[in-house]
Design a protein around this motif. Structure first.
Motif, short mmCIF file in Angstrom:
data_model
loop_
_atom_site.label_atom_id
_atom_site.label_comp_id
_atom_site.label_asym_id
_atom_site.label_seq_id
_atom_site.Cartn_x
_atom_site.Cartn_y
_atom_site.Cartn_z
N GLY A 45 0.79 -1.22 0.00
CA GLY A 45 0.00 0.00 0.00
C GLY A 45 0.83 1.28 0.00
O GLY A 45 0.29 2.37 -0.13
N SER A 46 2.13 1.17 0.13
CA SER A 46 3.00 2.35 0.10
C SER A 46 3.15 2.83 -1.34
O SER A 46 3.26 2.02 -2.26
N PRO A 47 3.20 4.14 -1.57
CA PRO A 47 3.40 4.63 -2.94
C PRO A 47 4.76 4.24 -3.53
O PRO A 47 4.93 4.27 -4.75
N THR A 48 5.71 3.87 -2.68
CA THR A 48 7.02 3.44 -3.17
C THR A 48 7.23 1.94 -2.99
O THR A 48 8.36 1.46 -3.06
N HIS A 49 6.14 1.19 -2.79
CA HIS A 49 6.24 -0.27 -2.61
C HIS A 49 7.00 -0.91 -3.77
O HIS A 49 6.76 -0.61 -4.94
N GLY A 50 7.96 -1.77 -3.43
CA GLY A 50 8.73 -2.49 -4.44
C GLY A 50 9.91 -1.73 -5.01
O GLY A 50 10.65 -2.26 -5.83
N ARG A 51 10.11 -0.51 -4.56
CA ARG A 51 11.21 0.30 -5.08
C ARG A 51 12.48 0.12 -4.27
O ARG A 51 12.44 -0.05 -3.06
N LEU A 52 13.60 0.22 -4.97
CA LEU A 52 14.93 0.18 -4.37
C LEU A 52 15.51 1.58 -4.47
O LEU A 52 15.38 2.24 -5.50
#
Length: 79
Positions: A45-52
């Motif tokens: 649910g985070s807007p940066t989910h899955g980002r490195l």
């Protein structure tokens, strides 16, 4: 508020491996040498989910990285 403060020394080439905190916010402050800080957002649910995201901080560019609960992080001394 801040409940704990740790000071760490990581020798050149040393790594503090991937880890995550479920309830604790980490604050990583670097002002000497050169440290690579890498973050991975595993929060659903985070807007940066899955980002490195990767930061290089140290003597020439001091800085503070705030790592919220649920964000995986690792550091390496590259200086």
């Amino acid at each position: 508020g801040v409940r704990q403060v740790f000071q760490n020394l990581i020798h050149p080439g040393g790594v503090s491996g991937w880890h995550v905190h479920r309830r604790t916010t980490d604050r990583i402050f670097v002002n000497l040498g050169l440290l690579k800080v890498v973050l991975y957002d595993a929060r659903a649910g985070s807007p940066t989910h899955g980002r490195l995201n990767e930061f290089r901080l140290g003597t020439a560019r001091p800085g503070l990285v705030v790592v919220p609960p649920g964000v995986w992080h690792a550091v390496q001394n590259i200086g």
